[in-house]
Design an enzyme around this catalytic site. Structure first.
Site, PDB file in Angstrom:
ATOM      1  N   SER A 141       0.814  -1.265   0.024  1.00 53.39           N
ATOM      2  CA  SER A 141      -0.038   0.167   0.106  1.00 53.39           C
ATOM      3  C   SER A 141       0.816   1.280   0.114  1.00 53.39           C
ATOM      4  O   SER A 141       2.100   1.175   0.537  1.00 53.39           O
ATOM      5  CB  SER A 141      -0.760   0.074   1.176  1.00 53.39           C
ATOM      6  N   LYS A 169       1.875  -3.861   6.325  1.00 51.45           N
ATOM      7  CA  LYS A 169       2.588  -3.967   5.024  1.00 51.45           C
ATOM      8  C   LYS A 169       4.118  -3.507   4.936  1.00 51.45           C
ATOM      9  O   LYS A 169       4.876  -4.176   4.338  1.00 51.45           O
ATOM     10  CB  LYS A 169       1.724  -2.701   4.259  1.00 51.45           C
ATOM     11  N   TYR A 188      -2.419  -1.373  10.775  1.00 49.39           N
ATOM     12  CA  TYR A 188      -2.757  -1.974   9.478  1.00 49.39           C
ATOM     13  C   TYR A 188      -1.445  -1.716   8.465  1.00 49.39           C
ATOM     14  O   TYR A 188      -1.008  -2.424   7.919  1.00 49.39           O
ATOM     15  CB  TYR A 188      -3.959  -1.469   9.134  1.00 49.39           C
TER      16      TYR A 188
HETATM   17  P1  NAD Z   1     -10.950  -7.224   1.076  1.00 50.03           P
HETATM   18  O1  NAD Z   1     -11.173  -7.231   2.398  1.00 50.03           O
HETATM   19  O2  NAD Z   1     -11.978  -6.994   0.156  1.00 50.03           O
HETATM   20  O3  NAD Z   1     -10.128  -8.691   0.894  1.00 50.03           O
HETATM   21  C1  NAD Z   1      -9.352  -9.472   1.647  1.00 50.03           C
HETATM   22  C2  NAD Z   1      -9.779 -10.762   1.743  1.00 50.03           C
HETATM   23  O4  NAD Z   1      -8.839 -11.546   2.615  1.00 50.03           O
HETATM   24  C3  NAD Z   1     -11.115 -10.889   2.077  1.00 50.03           C
HETATM   25  O5  NAD Z   1     -12.057 -11.854   1.295  1.00 50.03           O
HETATM   26  C4  NAD Z   1     -11.195 -11.649   3.511  1.00 50.03           C
HETATM   27  O6  NAD Z   1     -12.074 -12.737   3.857  1.00 50.03           O
HETATM   28  C5  NAD Z   1      -9.441 -12.692   3.446  1.00 50.03           C
HETATM   29  N1  NAD Z   1      -8.849 -12.794   4.605  1.00 50.03           N
HETATM   30  C6  NAD Z   1      -8.519 -11.696   5.433  1.00 50.03           C
HETATM   31  N2  NAD Z   1      -7.931 -12.734   6.416  1.00 50.03           N
HETATM   32  C7  NAD Z   1      -7.880 -13.646   5.833  1.00 50.03           C
HETATM   33  C8  NAD Z   1      -7.181 -14.938   6.635  1.00 50.03           C
HETATM   34  N3  NAD Z   1      -6.499 -14.751   7.850  1.00 50.03           N
HETATM   35  N4  NAD Z   1      -7.246 -16.126   5.761  1.00 50.03           N
HETATM   36  C9  NAD Z   1      -7.800 -16.110   4.860  1.00 50.03           C
HETATM   37  N5  NAD Z   1      -8.381 -15.140   4.176  1.00 50.03           N
HETATM   38  C10 NAD Z   1      -8.265 -14.104   4.959  1.00 50.03           C
HETATM   39  O7  NAD Z   1      -9.758  -6.278   0.891  1.00 50.03           O
HETATM   40  P2  NAD Z   1      -9.428  -5.779  -0.507  1.00 50.03           P
HETATM   41  O8  NAD Z   1      -9.852  -4.192  -0.746  1.00 50.03           O
HETATM   42  O9  NAD Z   1      -9.584  -6.741  -1.582  1.00 50.03           O
HETATM   43  O10 NAD Z   1      -7.598  -5.831  -0.177  1.00 50.03           O
HETATM   44  C11 NAD Z   1      -6.819  -6.680  -0.687  1.00 50.03           C
HETATM   45  C12 NAD Z   1      -5.494  -6.494  -0.227  1.00 50.03           C
HETATM   46  O11 NAD Z   1      -5.177  -5.185  -0.656  1.00 50.03           O
HETATM   47  C13 NAD Z   1      -5.383  -6.443   1.101  1.00 50.03           C
HETATM   48  O12 NAD Z   1      -4.097  -7.036   1.654  1.00 50.03           O
HETATM   49  C14 NAD Z   1      -5.286  -4.917   1.587  1.00 50.03           C
HETATM   50  O13 NAD Z   1      -4.711  -4.634   2.720  1.00 50.03           O
HETATM   51  C15 NAD Z   1      -4.499  -4.455   0.345  1.00 50.03           C
HETATM   52  N6  NAD Z   1      -4.867  -3.122  -0.140  1.00 50.03           N
HETATM   53  C16 NAD Z   1      -6.147  -2.638  -0.245  1.00 50.03           C
HETATM   54  C17 NAD Z   1      -6.289  -1.261  -0.582  1.00 50.03           C
HETATM   55  C18 NAD Z   1      -7.760  -0.911  -0.574  1.00 50.03           C
HETATM   56  O14 NAD Z   1      -7.933   0.491  -0.288  1.00 50.03           O
HETATM   57  N7  NAD Z   1      -8.839  -1.675  -0.689  1.00 50.03           N
HETATM   58  C19 NAD Z   1      -5.453  -0.198  -0.479  1.00 50.03           C
HETATM   59  C20 NAD Z   1      -4.158  -0.853  -0.259  1.00 50.03           C
HETATM   60  C21 NAD Z   1      -3.857  -2.238  -0.163  1.00 50.03           C
END
Ligand code: NAD
Ligand code: UDP
Length: 344
Positions: A126, A155, A151
């Site tokens: 991120s 990362k 959080y």
């Molecule tokens: P999201 O919450 O929609 O998806 C994350 C998925 O991981 C979910 O389906 C959840 O059920 C699963 N999960 C969480 N912990 C778990 C575990 N212990 N075992 C198995 N599954 C698990 O989030 P997203 O927005 O799709 O984000 C995806 C990735 O991108 C994440 O790592 C997030 O930190 C990163 N990210 C997201 C953003 C954003 O703004 N959406 C920005 C920067 C980075």
């Protein structure tokens, strides 16, 4: 057909990436505990692509369960690791839960794949690892800072672990992708962002407010040193973001990597303020969003947008969709979901 393990593949970014992978002839295996998503995502992916990904419901914090699951997919070519908890405010209230979930899942995934000889890894990082930079647009060479939230710190720590690990195992190839602000939804309107509970992020808060699920958007501060006083971010369409993962995978597949760990910004390079986003929303939805200016939110930086040349040069990737298109797709998804919950 190359098999790819997609952890967190039922979530927002993971599901859009699964679609792009399938459309590029990869076989997708999703590992997800559904803690922030639903199994219905698999149907939605199937509706769009005609293919239902293989699915394992598994909590990646659980080392034994992770080993067991990986053992069944030894022949996978790579892992794309999305699984994580991502709510900034929640992580400040429950830091241990975030460190436990995000770092155990990350370590278990890396250890299991390494043991089985799956030597390719793509990580969801991120822009939060840049903290509050002095110089913009921000390049990958900028020093990272300790992020404000636990959080964000998961990362930063995960990237440091990857750096150590790839140095000691040069045959292990990793790419860390630093996302800026992903918004938007698939053009079909059949899949999009579906946060559990109250959204933390701007875009789902806006669309839920316009859909009548929330009363009013609170705009966190209009006294920042920006053109209209509200913070500036680099919003990127989730489908553009998903396509970047396919490009990163191709780089791994073709063994084009120049370093065992490569890091890329994924943004558009354009900065928009919160009020720009609201104006764009009003324009594309033909409505007037109910919002109120309130105080700053702790940890928000005034301006963050990406330098994008490295991703273009090395991955051959560039974001293509503009702000109105991103917002229009988010809004179409929200409306379709609210009107038609059971059919999509
Ligand atoms: P999201 O919450 O929609 O998806 C994350 C998925 O991981 C979910 O389906 C959840 O059920 C699963 N999960 C969480 N912990 C778990 C575990 N212990 N075992 C198995 N599954 C698990 O989030 P997203 O927005 O799709 O984000 C995806 C990735 O991108 C994440 O790592 C997030 O930190 C990163 N990210 C997201 C953003 C954003 O703004 N959406 C920005 C920067 C980075
Ligand atoms: N924001 C806001 N109200 C909200 C949610 C977000 O004003 O309910 C602002 C926030 O202050 C930031 C921008 O919208 O300037 C993007 O916030 P988001 O949480 O989506 O992403 P971040 O950049 O914090 O990762």
């Amino acid at each position: 057909m190359k098999k790819i393990i997609v952890t967190g593949g039922c979530g927002y970014i993971g599901s859009h990436t699964a679609i792009e992978l399938i459309e590029n002839d990869f076989e997708v295996v999703i590992f997800d505990d559904l803690s922030n998503s639903s199994e219905k995502t698999l149907e939605r992916i199937e509706k769009i692509t005609g293919v239902r990904p293989i699915f394992e419901k598994i909590d990646l914090k659980d080392e034994r369960a992770t080993e067991f699951a990986f053992d069944r997919y030894k022949d996978a070519f790579a892992v794309i690791h999305f699984a994580a908890l991502k709510a900034v405010g929640d992580s400040i209230e429950k830091p241990l839960e975030y460190y436990q979930n995000n770092l155990y899942s990350f370590l278990n995934t890396l250890m299991c794949q390494h043991k089985l000889g799956i030597h390719k890894f793509i990580f969801s990082s991120s822009a939060t690892v840049y903290g509050n930079p002095d110089v913009l647009p921000i390049t990958e060479e900028n020093k990272t800072q300790r992020p404000f939230s636990p959080y964000g710190n998961t990362k930063k720590i995960a990237e440091e672990i990857l750096d150590d690990f790839t140095k000691s195992n040069p045959n292990f190839a990793a790419i860390s992708l630093r996302y800026f602000n992903p918004i938007g939804a698939h053009e079909s309107g059949n899949i999009g962002e579906l946060p559990n509970g109250t959204p933390n992020n701007l875009m789902p808060y806006i669309t839920q407010t316009a859909a009548g699920v929330r009363k009013k958007l609170m705009v966190f501060g209009n006294d920042y040193p920006t053109k209209d006083g509200t913070p500036i971010r680099d919003y990127i369409h989730v489908v553009d973001l998903a396509k970047a993962h396919v490009k990163a995978l191709e780089r791994l597949l073709n063994q084009d990597q120049e370093q065992p760990l490569e890091i890329y910004n994924l943004g558009t390079g354009n900065g928009f303020s919160v009020l720009d986003v609201i104006q764009s929303f009003d324009r594309v939805s033909n409505t007037k969003l109910n919002y109120e200016i309130t105080g700053r939110r702790d940890g928000d930086v005034p301006k963050l947008y990406a330098a994008t040349n490295l991703a273009l040069e090395k991955l051959g990737w560039k974001a293509e969709k503009g702000l109105d298109e991103m917002i229009d797709s988010s809004w179409r998804w929200e409306q379709k979901y609210r009107n038609n919950k059971n059919d999509i």
